[in-house]
Design an enzyme around this catalytic site. Structure first.
Site, PDB file in Angstrom:
ATOM      1  N   ARG A  35     -51.184 -61.265 -51.897  1.00 46.68           N
ATOM      2  CA  ARG A  35     -50.705 -61.380 -53.471  1.00 46.68           C
ATOM      3  C   ARG A  35     -50.428 -62.712 -53.797  1.00 46.68           C
ATOM      4  O   ARG A  35     -50.643 -63.036 -54.988  1.00 46.68           O
ATOM      5  CB  ARG A  35     -49.376 -60.511 -53.823  1.00 46.68           C
ATOM      6  CG  ARG A  35     -49.526 -59.138 -53.363  1.00 46.68           C
ATOM      7  CD  ARG A  35     -48.418 -58.405 -53.571  1.00 46.68           C
ATOM      8  NE  ARG A  35     -47.698 -58.898 -52.174  1.00 46.68           N
ATOM      9  CZ  ARG A  35     -46.407 -58.619 -51.655  1.00 46.68           C
ATOM     10  NH1 ARG A  35     -45.783 -57.639 -52.420  1.00 46.68           N
ATOM     11  NH2 ARG A  35     -45.996 -59.039 -50.743  1.00 46.68           N
ATOM     12  N   TYR A 152     -39.416 -47.484 -41.355  1.00 48.86           N
ATOM     13  CA  TYR A 152     -40.456 -48.671 -41.181  1.00 48.86           C
ATOM     14  C   TYR A 152     -41.216 -47.647 -40.032  1.00 48.86           C
ATOM     15  O   TYR A 152     -42.588 -47.854 -39.902  1.00 48.86           O
ATOM     16  CB  TYR A 152     -39.836 -49.617 -40.641  1.00 48.86           C
ATOM     17  CG  TYR A 152     -41.092 -50.703 -40.184  1.00 48.86           C
ATOM     18  CD1 TYR A 152     -41.944 -51.166 -40.978  1.00 48.86           C
ATOM     19  CD2 TYR A 152     -41.044 -51.095 -39.009  1.00 48.86           C
ATOM     20  CE1 TYR A 152     -43.076 -52.018 -40.573  1.00 48.86           C
ATOM     21  CE2 TYR A 152     -42.007 -51.877 -38.352  1.00 48.86           C
ATOM     22  CZ  TYR A 152     -42.856 -52.623 -39.147  1.00 48.86           C
ATOM     23  OH  TYR A 152     -43.833 -53.277 -38.849  1.00 48.86           O
ATOM     24  N   LYS A 156     -45.159 -46.773 -39.654  1.00 52.51           N
ATOM     25  CA  LYS A 156     -46.120 -47.215 -38.513  1.00 52.51           C
ATOM     26  C   LYS A 156     -46.628 -45.977 -37.608  1.00 52.51           C
ATOM     27  O   LYS A 156     -47.695 -46.083 -36.840  1.00 52.51           O
ATOM     28  CB  LYS A 156     -45.540 -48.339 -37.662  1.00 52.51           C
ATOM     29  CG  LYS A 156     -45.503 -49.596 -38.628  1.00 52.51           C
ATOM     30  CD  LYS A 156     -46.740 -50.065 -38.936  1.00 52.51           C
ATOM     31  CE  LYS A 156     -46.466 -51.465 -39.541  1.00 52.51           C
ATOM     32  NZ  LYS A 156     -47.839 -52.026 -39.937  1.00 52.51           N
TER      33      LYS A 156
END
Ligand code: NDP
Ligand code: 8X3
Length: 252
Positions: A35, A152, A156
Site C-alpha cells: 500500500r 491472529y 494463520k
C-alpha cells in the site's frame, strides 16, 4: 535463463521486501505489491542492478482493486511463475473478551481474505500453463495458539488450512504449494501489532536473537529453487531461542 516472474505481496518491508531481493538475486523479474507507494517507488534501489521490476499499489482487502490490478497486468507480466502470499500482520494482542472488532476484521480481511483474493487472480494462469509455485506465509501462530493470540492465530490457522487445500486442489496441474511458518522475525510486525508503540515492540525481541527477514527470504529462495519435482511442502522456521509459540528462552 528464460524470464521467470515472481509476485510478492507486502514487499514494502520485512519478509516480503527481503524475499523480493532474494528472488531478484536468483534472476526473477519481480512484481512487488503493497500500500505504501513511496516504499514501492524506492524499492528498485535495494534490488540488484538491472532487476526487471513492476510495482503495484493496492490493499489486498479491496477485492475490486485486487482484480483490477492483477487482471490488467501488462502482457509480458502475466505469466507469473512464483506467487508469494506474504502481505499480512497482527493487530493487537488482547484476551478474546476485550478484543477490538476492528483488529479482528483487519486480521481476517488481510491475512485470510486478501490471500484468497490475490490467489484467485493468479491461479488460473498457472493452471492453464500447468506450472507454478505458490508460497503462503503462515506462522508458528498457525500451528499453535498462544494466550491473547486468539484471532491472529485463527487467521494463520486458516492460512495453513488454505495452503493444504490449495496443494490438493492444484495437484493435478503440477503446481507446487509451499507453506512457510516462521517464529519470531524482527520486522515492522510488532510495531503494527502494538500500533506504533516502539518500546513495547522492542521488548518482544529483547534477550534473544530473533530471525531476520533475510533468514526467511533465504528459505523461500531455497524452496522455490528446488528441482520441479520437489516440493518443500511445510516449513516451520524458528530462532534457536524459541522452541514453540510459548517456550522462548530470553537472556535479559
Ligand atoms: P511487516 O509489517 O514488516 O510487513 C508486512 C507487509 O505486508 C508490508 O509490506 C505491508 O505493506 C503488507 N501489508 C499489510 N497489510 C496490507 C494490506 N492490507 N494490503 C496490502 N499489503 C499489506 O511484517 P512481516 O514482514 O513480519 O510480515 C510478513 C508476513 O509474515 C505476514 O503475513 C506475517 O503475519 C508473517 N509472519 C511474521 C512473523 C514475524 O515475527 N515478523 C512471524 C510469522 C509470520 P504496506 O503497509 O505497504 O501495505
Ligand atoms: C508472528 C509470530 O509468535 O508473534 O506470526 O505470532 S508470533
Amino acid at each position: 535463463m528464460e524470464r521467470k516472474i515472481a509476485c510478492i505481496t507486502g514487499a514494502t518491508s520485512g519478509i516480503g521486501k527481503a524475499t523480493a531481493i532474494a528472488l531478484a538475486k536468483l534472476g526473477y523479474a519481480i512484481i512487488a505489491t503493497g500500500r505504501r507507494k513511496d516504499r514501492l517507488n524506492n524499492l528498485s534501489k535495494d534490488l540488484p542492478v538491472g532487476t526487471d521490476l513492476l510495482t503495484l499499489c493496492f490493499d489486498v482487502r479491496e477485492r475490486e482493486a485486487v482484480q483490477k490490478e492483477l487482471r490488467n497486468l501488462p502482457e509480458n507480466w502475466k505469466n507469473i511463475d512464483v506467487l508469494v502470499n506474504n502481505a499480512g500482520n497482527a493487530h493487537g494482542l488482547d484476551p478474546i473478551q476485550s478484543g477490538n472488532t476492528d483488529d479482528w476484521d483487519a486480521m481476517m480481511d488481510i491475512n485470510v481474505k486478501g490471500l484468497l483474493y490475490v490467489s484467485k487472480e493468479i491461479m488460473p494462469n498457472m493452471i492453464a500453463r500447468k506450472s507454478g509455485t505458490v508460497v503462503n506465509i503462515g506462522s508458528i501462530a498457525g500451528k499453535e495458539v498462544y494466550p491473547n493470540g486468539n484471532v491472529y492465530c485463527a487467521s494463520k490457522h486458516a492460512v495453513d488450512a488454505i495452503t493444504q487445500g490449495m496443494r490438493m486442489d492444484l495437484n493435478p496441474f503440477g503446481i507446487r504449494v509451499i507453506g512457510v511458518h516462521p517464529g519470531l522475525v524482527e520486522t515492522e510486525f510488532s510495531m503494527v501489532r502494538f500500533k506504533g508503540d516502539a518500546e513495547r515492540s522492542k521488548k518482544v525481541y529483547q534477550g534473544l536473537q530473533p530471525l531476520t527477514p533475510e533468514d526467511i527470504a533465504d528459505t523461500i529462495a531455497f524452496a522455490v529453487s528446488r528441482p520441479g519435482h520437489v516440493v518443500l511442502a511445510d516449513i516451520v522456521i524458528l530462532p534457536t531461542a524459541q522452541a514453540s509459540a510459548t517456550v522462548i528462552t530470553k537472556k535479559l
